[in-house]
Design an enzyme around this catalytic site. Structure first.
Site, PDB file in Angstrom:
ATOM      1  N   CYS A 200      -3.638  -0.971  -7.776  1.00 57.18           N
ATOM      2  CA  CYS A 200      -4.697  -0.436  -6.700  1.00 57.18           C
ATOM      3  C   CYS A 200      -5.758  -1.564  -6.433  1.00 57.18           C
ATOM      4  CB  CYS A 200      -4.992   0.784  -7.126  1.00 57.18           C
ATOM      5  SG  CYS A 200      -3.605   2.070  -7.262  1.00 57.18           S
TER       6      CYS A 200
ATOM      7  N   HIS B  74     -11.455   3.826  -3.693  1.00 61.60           N
ATOM      8  CA  HIS B  74     -10.070   3.908  -3.947  1.00 61.60           C
ATOM      9  C   HIS B  74      -9.561   5.563  -3.581  1.00 61.60           C
ATOM     10  CE1 HIS B  74      -6.139   3.647  -4.781  1.00 61.60           C
ATOM     11  NE2 HIS B  74      -5.928   3.898  -6.095  1.00 61.60           N
TER      12      HIS B  74
ATOM     13  N   ASN C 291      -2.282   8.349  -2.063  1.00 60.26           N
ATOM     14  CA  ASN C 291      -2.617   7.191  -2.601  1.00 60.26           C
ATOM     15  C   ASN C 291      -1.845   6.004  -1.935  1.00 60.26           C
ATOM     16  OD1 ASN C 291      -3.179   4.919  -4.268  1.00 60.26           O
ATOM     17  ND2 ASN C 291      -3.063   6.088  -6.216  1.00 60.26           N
TER      18      ASN C 291
END
Ligand code: ACO
Length: 344
Positions: free
Chosen positions: A114, A252, A282
Site C-alpha cells: 500500500c 491511506h 482499500n
C-alpha cells in the site's frame, strides 16, 4: 530537506461496477452493519473483465496530464506503484508509458504494497531534485479484486480496484509547491502479517500457491495506527511544522477506525482529514492519489496549503510525506500566465 518538486496535475479512475456490502452478505457470513461499524466501508469498485491495472492507470494518467495541461510526450519518467501488476514483466508502467504517448520517458514499477504510491512519489521527486528529470508521472493503480479470497470474510470486505495519478515537476522559483519532508520505513520481519504468494513463491508439495491476500487483520490494525501516527509526527517535525500547519491530511484509506485513531492521536480534527474509504474500500497504492484528485476537484486544496500523506501496508512497510500544494497546471502554464499578467 525540501525537494523542489511540485504536484502540477492529478487524476483518478475507478471502475463503473459498484459492489455493495449487501451483495457481500449473499456470498460470505457477514452483515453490512458489521462492515460499516468495523471498517467504515459501504461499497467498493470492481474492475470489469477487460480492465487491468495498466488500463485503469492509463485513464488516471490521462486525466492527470489534462489537469497539468501537458501531453505524454513531455513526461521524462513513468513510475507505477502497484502490487497487482498486469504481469510479472514488462512493467505496468511501460504499458502506461506507451498508452499515453510518453515517447521520451523511462518507466518502472515500485512494489511496496500500500506504500507503493508514496514510494513512487518519493523516487520521482529525487529524479527531479537531481536534475535527471523535469516531469515525472507517478501512478498508483491496483486490481486487488483478482487476488482477494472471496470466501474469506476477514479480507474480502476490505478491498477494491482503482487508480490515481499525479504529474510531478520542477518547482517554480518563488511560487508555492515543494516536497517538504518524507520518510519511508520497512520491517520485513513482519511479512507474515499481510502477504500474497506469487508465481515464483516456493512450491508446497510440488504445487504452486495461489496468489491470494492473507492477513492477520487484528495485528495489522494495531501496527497501522502506530506506524501512521509516528511517521506523520516525524515528517511534520522534519518539515519544521506543527500539526496546526497541516491544512489537509490525505491518509491511506484502509479502515475508517485507523483514520480516526490517527486523527485523535495527532490532534488533527477530522474536518482536515480527507476520507473516501466508505465509497472505494482499500485500493492499496491507489488510495492516496484517488483521494488527492477528489480533494482537488472538491476545492479542498489551495496553493500554499501543507498536505500530509501517510500510509502503511504489507512488508510491513509504512511512510509519510508533507508537501506544499502548488495548485494544478504545469509551470509552463504558470510562467505563461505570469508573463501575461506582467504584460497587462
Ligand atoms: N463480518 C462479520 N464478522 C467478521 C468479519 C466480517 N466481514 N470479519 C471478521 N469477523 C469476525 C471475526 O471472525 C471475529 O470473530 P470471533 O470473535 O468469533 O473470532 C470478529 O469478527 C472480530 O474479528 P477481528 O479481526 O478482531 O475484528 P476487527 O475489529 O479487528 O476488524 C478488520 C477486522 C476490519 C480486518 C480490522 O482488523 C482491520 O481493518 N485491520 C487492518 C487491516 C488493514 O488495514 N489491512 C490493509 C493493509 S494494506 C495492504 O498492504 C494491502
Amino acid at each position: 530537506m525540501t525537494l523542489a518538486a511540485r504536484i502540477s496535475g492529478v487524476g483518478r479512475y475507478v471502475p463503473e461496477r459498484v459492489m455493495t456490502n449487501e451483495e457481500l452478505e449473499a456470498t460470505v457470513e457477514t452483515s453490512s452493519e458489521w462492515i460499516v461499524e468495523r471498517t467504515g466501508i459501504r461499497e467498493r469498485r470492481i474492475a470489469a473483465p477487460h480492465e487491468t491495472t495498466s488500463s485503469m492507470g492509463t485513464e488516471a494518467a490521462r486525466r492527470a496530464l489534462a489537469s497539468a495541461g501537458i501531453t505524454g510526450a513531455e513526461i521524462d519518467l513513468v513510475i507505477t506503484g502497484t502490487c497487482t501488476p498486469d504481469g510479472l514483466f514488462p512493467a505496468t508502467a511501460s504499458a502506461i508509458q506507451n498508452a499515453i504517448g510518453a515517447t521520451h520517458a523511462g518507466a518502472f514499477d515500485v512494489n511496496a504494497a500500500c506504500v507503493g504510491f508514496l514510494s513512487g512519489l518519493a523516487t520521482g521527486a529525487q529524479f527531479i531534485a537531481t536534475g535527471s528529470a523535469e516531469r515525472v508521472l507517478v501512478v498508483g493503480a491496483e486490481t486487488l479484486s483478482r487476488i482477494v479470497d472471496w470466501t474469506d470474510r476477514g479480507t474480502c470486505v476490505l478491498f477494491g480496484d482503482g487508480a490515481g495519478a499525479v504529474v510531478l515537476e520542477r518547482a517554480v522559483p518563488g511560487e508555492p509547491g515543494s516536497i517538504d519532508s518524507l520518510l519511508l520505513r520497512s520491517d520485513g520481519s513482519q511479512a507474515g502479517l499481510l502477504y500474497s504468494h506469487g508465481p515464483c513463491s516456493p512450491l508446497v508439495d510440488g504445487l504452486q500457491q495461489e496468489a491470494k491476500i492473507i492477513m492477520d487483520g487484528r495485528a495489522v490494525f494495531r501496527q497501522a495506527v502506530t506506524m501512521m501516527c509516528d511517521s506523520a509526527t516525524e515528517v511534520i517535525a522534519r518539515a519544521g511544522l506543527t500539526v496546526d500547519d497541516i491544512a489537509l491530511a490525505v491518509p491511506h484509506q484502509a479502515n475508517m477506525r485507523i483514520i480516526t485513531a490517527m486523527s485523535d492521536r495527532l490532534g488533527l480534527p477530522m474536518d482536515r482529514v480527507y476520507v473516501n474509504v466508505d465509497r472505494y474500500g482499500n485500493t492499496s497504492s491507489a488510495t492516496i492519489p484517488i483521494a488527492l484528485a477528489e480533494a482537488e476537484a472538491e476545492g479542498r486544496l489551495k496553493p500554499g496549503d501543507r498536505v500530509l500523506f501517510a500510509s502503511f501496508g504489507g512488508g510491513l512497510s509504512w511512510g509519510a510525506m508533507v508537501i506544499e500544494w502548488a495548485g494544478v497546471g504545469s509551470r509552463r502554464l504558470v510562467a505563461a500566465s505570469a508573463a501575461r499578467s506582467a504584460g497587462a
